[in-house]
Scaffold this active site. Structure first.
Site, PDB file in Angstrom:
ATOM      1  N   LEU A  20      39.272  43.833  40.128  1.00 34.37           N
ATOM      2  CA  LEU A  20      39.350  44.724  41.172  1.00 34.37           C
ATOM      3  C   LEU A  20      40.255  44.099  42.303  1.00 34.37           C
ATOM      4  CD1 LEU A  20      35.896  45.819  41.575  1.00 34.37           C
ATOM      5  CD2 LEU A  20      37.778  47.227  40.192  1.00 34.37           C
ATOM      6  N   GLY A  21      40.269  42.684  42.546  1.00 38.16           N
ATOM      7  CA  GLY A  21      40.835  42.204  43.442  1.00 38.16           C
ATOM      8  C   GLY A  21      40.622  40.621  43.419  1.00 38.16           C
ATOM      9  N   GLY A  23      40.987  36.925  46.065  1.00 38.81           N
ATOM     10  CA  GLY A  23      41.177  36.561  47.368  1.00 38.81           C
ATOM     11  C   GLY A  23      41.502  35.023  47.339  1.00 38.81           C
ATOM     12  N   ALA A  26      38.123  33.768  45.690  1.00 40.05           N
ATOM     13  CA  ALA A  26      37.208  34.596  44.942  1.00 40.05           C
ATOM     14  C   ALA A  26      37.964  35.619  44.108  1.00 40.05           C
ATOM     15  CB  ALA A  26      36.000  35.124  45.761  1.00 40.05           C
ATOM     16  N   VAL A  28      37.223  39.313  42.405  1.00 39.27           N
ATOM     17  CA  VAL A  28      36.237  40.490  41.938  1.00 39.27           C
ATOM     18  C   VAL A  28      36.552  41.306  40.862  1.00 39.27           C
ATOM     19  CG1 VAL A  28      34.905  42.345  43.165  1.00 39.27           C
ATOM     20  CG2 VAL A  28      35.977  40.552  44.722  1.00 39.27           C
ATOM     21  N   ASP A 137      35.761  40.168  60.965  1.00 37.43           N
ATOM     22  CA  ASP A 137      37.072  40.079  60.152  1.00 37.43           C
ATOM     23  C   ASP A 137      37.150  41.654  59.748  1.00 37.43           C
ATOM     24  OD1 ASP A 137      39.449  39.402  58.780  1.00 37.43           O
ATOM     25  OD2 ASP A 137      38.256  39.077  56.856  1.00 37.43           O
TER      26      ASP A 137
END
Length: 468
Positions: A20-21, A23, A26, A28, A137
């Site tokens: 999904l993404g 970073g 990390a 996901v 954030d």
């Protein structure tokens, strides 16, 4: 969004599928539980090798905060696990993507849609504020949407969050520069109010399609952040006075002059009292009971006001209701209440014509007696402009704002006015203006309620909020 690359790691009890993404430390994945329910979750996989001391602290903070809080507009941490290579945060899956993508696909959001999202974000922030937690954030990428259709906002990514009392101050740089308050970027002391600046940037981006400090280079961005110039709001698309006021107060560079949390939660544009929720329908029906009682007693003005107040709750009740049959039943009832309110409006309008004639001779005498008081003259002139606009048929929000501004000034002057004929006339004028302003406010609410009920606003908002 799915992506290529190496296969996802293995996690006991789950099958990890599309990415999904990704970073800084990390990745996901979407995942399915191996049990009978086949629960869909999002799994945040943190590589232990990528962690430094600061990222370990961020991760521990995120786990600690998410484990202890439950809120309908905050992503739920269901569990966490670890093995020799990874730490896994098993979280609620949000199928609607993030707010950044939602805005980008539509370029800008209508003010009514942006307001619904803002109410939900404010609801989450109030919960955090009550627990002395600051997110630090806030940005559209960290705001997820529960479903593609009629989405609920879910605040996510608490890696930078901190337990902060209102008087706590920090010095460490955290967050994303486009959305960070100037006092953070300039490495000055900052406190929980930085989250309010970020809310302003998010609302600005939703309404205008880009954040206020959008730049082509980091140097340009830094110059805009460090500048002392006030944030200017574009003239298009036009905003309501309440929306414009909130944006300007959120995007105040000086944190001491910025809107406070208490003022933000109470602001009329945020209007948390009327946000869609399970209690909206109950509040609406209670007001209708009162309206019917006043109607039966022959008090048309009070009944009209109560019907209008009820409709302010029926609209969010319509938006909140997911069952099609119940939604249609509510809409039918709303139509009936609007019809009765229209009849009452005609009765009240005939009485209001007399009100429009009141005060003219006394007002002229008061103006004559106020010639030696420039401030009083100016306030009376503003009131006269409001009256003239209303008599010309300009019974809109701008006219109401003129009434409210003039009344605010006149009430201050009345408090300082010594006893005498001028004070008596001023008091009478204020009473007349307050009655006119209250009537105008009811007319505006009535028109809004008509629009919402007859055009089924709830469905139009839903279609505006649906991901294509």
């Amino acid at each position: 969004m799915a992506g290529g690359g190496c296969a996802p790691p293995r996690l006991d009890g789950f099958v990890l599928t599309e990415r999904l993404g990704t970073g800084t430390y990390a990745t996901v994945y979407k995942a399915y539980g191996k049990r009978d329910t086949r629960e869909v979750v999002a799994v945040k996989c943190v590589s232990k090798r990528s962690l430094n001391r600061a990222s370990v602290e961020n991760l521990l903070t995120e786990i600690e905060i998410l484990k202890t809080i439950r809120h309908p507009h905050i992503v739920e941490l269901k569990d966490f696990q670890w093995d020799s290579d990874h730490i896994y945060l098993i979280m609620e899956f949000c199928a609607g993507g993030d707010l950044s993508r939602f805005i980008r696909m539509r370029r800008i959001l209508p003010e009514k849609v942006a307001r619904i999202f803002l109410q939900q974000l404010a609801c989450a922030l109030k919960f955090l504020h009550d627990h002395n937690i600051s997110h630090l954030d806030l940005k559209p990428q960290n705001i997820l949407l529960s479903t593609p259709e009629n989405p609920q906002l879910k605040l996510a990514d608490f890696g930078f969050a901190q337990y902060m009392s209102p008087w706590d101050e920090k010095h460490v740089l955290r967050g994303s520069p486009l959305y960070m308050a100037p006092e953070m970027v300039c490495r000055q002391q900052y406190d929980a109010r930085v989250d309010l600046w970020s809310v302003g940037v998010i609302l600005y981006e939703a309404l205008f399609g880009r954040p206020p400090f959008a730049s082509r280079s980091f140097a340009e961005l830094e110059e805009k952040i460090r500048s002392d110039r006030a944030i200017e709001l574009p003239s298009r698309p036009p905003l309501s006075p309440d929306c414009r006021d909130l944006l300007q107060r959120l995007l105040e560079r000086d944190p001491l002059k910025r809107i406070s949390f208490e003022e933000f939660f109470a602001h009329p544009f945020v209007d948390m009292e009327h946000m869609p929720g399970p209690e909206s329908f109950c509040k609406a029906t209670n007001l209708v009971v009162e309206a019917v009682k006043k109607d039966q007693e022959g008090d048309a003005s009070a009944a009209l006001s109560l019907y209008c107040k009820a409709l302010e709750y029926f609209v969010p009740a319509l938006h909140y209701e997911s069952d099609a049959r119940r939604k249609e039943a509510i809409r039918t009832k709303v139509g009936q209440y609007i019809s009765r309110a229209e009849e009452l409006k005609a009765l009240v309008a005939s009485k209001s014509k007399n009100l429009l004639q009141q005060g003219n001779p006394a007002r002229e005498i008061l103006k004559e007696m106020a010639k030696d008081k420039p401030r009083l003259c100016a306030a009376l002139e503003m009131a006269s402009v409001a009256v003239a606009r209303e008599e010309e048929g300009k019974d809109d929000g701008d006219t109401l704002e003129l009434y409210q501004q003039s009344l605010g000034e006149l009430l201050l002057l009345l408090a300082a006015e010594p006893a005498g004929r001028r004070r008596e006339l001023l008091h009478a004028e204020i009473q007349t203006l307050m009655a006119r302003a209250e009537y105008l406010k009811d007319q505006i609410k009535m028109r809004e309620a008509q629009s919402m009920g007859k055009e089924a606003l709830a469905d139009s908002v839903r279609s505006s909020c649906t991901l294509q």
